[in-house]
Enzyme design. Structure first.
Site, PDB file in Angstrom:
ATOM      1  N   ASP A 242       0.921  -1.182  -0.087  1.00 41.85           N
ATOM      2  CA  ASP A 242       0.137  -0.021  -0.097  1.00 41.85           C
ATOM      3  C   ASP A 242       0.944   1.440   0.045  1.00 41.85           C
ATOM      4  O   ASP A 242       0.485   1.936  -0.159  1.00 41.85           O
ATOM      5  CB  ASP A 242      -0.862   0.165   0.937  1.00 41.85           C
ATOM      6  CG  ASP A 242      -2.107  -0.931   1.289  1.00 41.85           C
ATOM      7  OD1 ASP A 242      -1.973  -2.018   0.608  1.00 41.85           O
ATOM      8  OD2 ASP A 242      -2.399  -1.366   2.462  1.00 41.85           O
TER       9      ASP A 242
ATOM     10  N   ASP B  18      -6.152  -5.352  -5.942  1.00 51.71           N
ATOM     11  CA  ASP B  18      -5.569  -6.454  -5.827  1.00 51.71           C
ATOM     12  C   ASP B  18      -6.290  -7.314  -5.161  1.00 51.71           C
ATOM     13  O   ASP B  18      -5.960  -8.817  -4.940  1.00 51.71           O
ATOM     14  CB  ASP B  18      -3.906  -6.614  -5.405  1.00 51.71           C
ATOM     15  CG  ASP B  18      -3.913  -6.278  -3.926  1.00 51.71           C
ATOM     16  OD1 ASP B  18      -4.778  -5.304  -3.709  1.00 51.71           O
ATOM     17  OD2 ASP B  18      -3.210  -5.983  -3.889  1.00 51.71           O
TER      18      ASP B  18
ATOM     19  N   CYS C 231      -0.754  -8.282  -1.092  1.00 47.66           N
ATOM     20  CA  CYS C 231      -0.623  -6.884  -0.047  1.00 47.66           C
ATOM     21  C   CYS C 231       0.451  -7.147   0.513  1.00 47.66           C
ATOM     22  O   CYS C 231       1.388  -5.434   1.136  1.00 47.66           O
ATOM     23  CB  CYS C 231      -1.544  -6.956   0.618  1.00 47.66           C
ATOM     24  SG  CYS C 231      -3.139  -6.431   0.360  1.00 47.66           S
TER      25      CYS C 231
ATOM     26  N   HIS D 250      -7.982  -1.117  -3.209  1.00 42.58           N
ATOM     27  CA  HIS D 250      -7.207  -1.910  -4.099  1.00 42.58           C
ATOM     28  C   HIS D 250      -7.658  -2.921  -4.506  1.00 42.58           C
ATOM     29  O   HIS D 250      -8.316  -3.407  -4.236  1.00 42.58           O
ATOM     30  CB  HIS D 250      -6.037  -2.240  -2.744  1.00 42.58           C
ATOM     31  CG  HIS D 250      -5.683  -1.715  -1.510  1.00 42.58           C
ATOM     32  ND1 HIS D 250      -5.516  -1.896  -0.280  1.00 42.58           N
ATOM     33  CD2 HIS D 250      -5.331  -0.401  -1.610  1.00 42.58           C
ATOM     34  CE1 HIS D 250      -4.996  -0.806   0.579  1.00 42.58           C
ATOM     35  NE2 HIS D 250      -4.571   0.458   0.050  1.00 42.58           N
TER      36      HIS D 250
ATOM     37  N   ASP E 217      -3.159   4.973  -2.787  1.00 43.92           N
ATOM     38  CA  ASP E 217      -2.479   3.365  -2.006  1.00 43.92           C
ATOM     39  C   ASP E 217      -1.671   4.055  -2.886  1.00 43.92           C
ATOM     40  O   ASP E 217      -1.969   2.574  -4.373  1.00 43.92           O
ATOM     41  CB  ASP E 217      -3.211   3.334  -1.165  1.00 43.92           C
ATOM     42  CG  ASP E 217      -3.379   2.744   0.047  1.00 43.92           C
ATOM     43  OD1 ASP E 217      -2.963   4.451  -0.404  1.00 43.92           O
ATOM     44  OD2 ASP E 217      -3.808   2.028   0.909  1.00 43.92           O
TER      45      ASP E 217
HETATM   46  N1  ABU Z   1      -6.128  -4.236   0.799  1.00 43.64           N
HETATM   47  C1  ABU Z   1      -7.235  -5.173  -0.293  1.00 43.64           C
HETATM   48  C2  ABU Z   1      -8.314  -5.096   0.823  1.00 43.64           C
HETATM   49  C3  ABU Z   1      -9.313  -5.526  -0.999  1.00 43.64           C
HETATM   50  C4  ABU Z   1     -10.964  -6.408  -0.605  1.00 43.64           C
HETATM   51  O1  ABU Z   1     -10.975  -6.286   1.114  1.00 43.64           O
HETATM   52  O2  ABU Z   1     -11.334  -6.583  -1.451  1.00 43.64           O
END
Ligand code: ABU
Length: 396
Positions: A135, A274, A380, A272, A221
């Site tokens: 991040d 990912d 992450c 995010h 981020d």
């Molecule tokens: N840090 C990734 C979180 C993404 C999500 O909660 O889907």
């Protein structure tokens, strides 16, 4: 030349004497894609983790209703040593697995996150943890970019990897090191009314892509970004605004890097990219069946020959009581080279999909659920500093 202190040769001598110039140890910062052979990466640490304080960028909730009743309110201060040790054990195991695959690993500095923080514009009672390094900083080609994060408790998290950045910068004369303008994190950087919207209201507004931060200052981020060589894609989210995407565009355009926004309207509180849109290799993306990419974006990818493979539902959709991330941490996998990927051990369905439908020949399952507490999984909690790859053009 001796005493001409501002001549270029004299300046070079000065630089060398003070050890701020290239040291020539041969390490290189390089990562253009999400799939190039991984050679070096940073793996986060859970030491001294604290509960994130309630703040304009995050109003946390206890997931478990029984525990919510027992505790009454969001906990404060340090997390338990048991919880920290359990996560560290899994992070250390990831290090061992990566080293076994020939990847050199680096770790953030252990810092005391229980210290309160006060700036002229805000105060928090404690900071967070340096677990999700993804991040805070990203490698885009030969440039390391420190993110402009939205959370007050993460204001100084970058300091845990500053020594790594300094060492890399000294050793690699081609490396660029950029830091986005530090956000003020003042109250007027946020849109507090967003937290009062019902899901129905969020659904109505989903094509506006406006969340709990406003657009006054560049915010992002690093995990809002994904790389495909000459093109990077950035998701507007709870942690990234259009000003942040524009900042990235202007900074990276001189290097020939094209910055695109990527929209996922059905994620009503995104953060995010990912866990939503995971690039597996050239022309192949793992997509989230509950968060399809916007039609106009999908067209662009498909016109350029990309295929989308939907991830199945998580085998284990449970979220730890204090995790603020979704069940889709299941798809937060770490591609460590062409055809090689690390996946959480309980996600058998995804492991099979990657092997049988996505061409992965090496699928490495490892336990990682104790790290979920800290908001991330395998992708992450890592930051790739060196991959063997180039500035490929997959959107010609
Ligand atoms: N840090 C990734 C979180 C993404 C999500 O909660 O889907």
């Amino acid at each position: 030349q001796g005493r001409r202190s501002f001549g270029s040769e004299a300046r070079e001598v000065h630089v060398a004497q003070h050890k701020v110039g290239p040291q020539g140890h041969g390490r290189k910062l390089n990562a253009w894609t999400q799939w190039g052979e991984l050679k070096e990466c940073v793996v986060g640490v859970a030491d001294n983790a604290c509960f994130p304080p309630v703040q304009p960028a995050m109003i946390p909730e206890i997931n478990d209703p029984v525990l919510r009743n027992v505790l009454g309110e969001w906990p404060r201060g340090r997390k338990s040593q048991r919880c920290i040790d359990a996560a560290n054990q899994e992070l250390d195991n990831l290090v061992n697995v990566l080293e076994g695959e020939g990847v050199k690993t680096l770790r953030p500095e252990v810092m005391d996150w229980s210290q309160p923080l006060r700036t002229p514009l805000f105060a928090v009672e404690n900071q967070y943890v340096a677990c999700c390094v993804r991040d805070t900083v990203i490698t885009v080609g030969k440039t390391a970019i420190e993110a402009a994060m939205s959370r007050r408790d993460r204001y100084f998290e970058i300091l845990a990897v500053r020594q790594i950045l300094r060492d890399l910068w000294r050793e690699d004369p081609e490396m660029l090191w950029k830091a986005a303008p530090k956000p003020s994190m003042a109250d007027d950087m946020y849109d507090l009314s967003w937290w009062d919207w019902t899901d129905e209201e969020r659904y109505e507004h989903m094509h506006k892509y406006r969340y709990c931060i406003n657009n006054e200052e560049p915010i992002f981020d690093a995990a809002d970004i994904t790389r495909c060589g000459k093109d990077i894609f950035v998701q507007p989210s709870m942690t990234c605004n259009y000003a942040g995407i524009e900042w990235l565009r202007r900074e990276l355009a001189p290097q020939g890097i094209r910055v695109h926004s990527a929209h996922f309207p059905y994620d009503l509180a995104p953060s995010h990219i990912d866990c939503t849109f995971v690039i597996l290799g050239p022309h192949l993306v793992l997509t989230n069946p509950e968060r399809p990419i916007a039609d106009r974006d999908a067209e662009f990818w498909k016109e350029n020959g990309w295929q989308f493979v939907d991830c199945g539902q998580p085998d284990n959709p449970e979220r730890p009581a204090f995790s603020q991330s979704s069940k889709w941490l299941s798809m937060n996998i770490f591609v460590i080279g062409p055809g090689k990927v690390i996946v959480e051990e309980q996600e058998k369905g995804l492991q099979n999909l990657l092997k049988h439908q996505c061409g992965f020949t090496t699928v490495i399952p490892i336990p990682f659920r104790n790290v979920f507490e800290y908001g991330g999984s395998l992708h992450c909690s890592t930051w790739d500093t060196r991959r063997e790859d180039d500035m490929v053009d997959l959107f010609p």
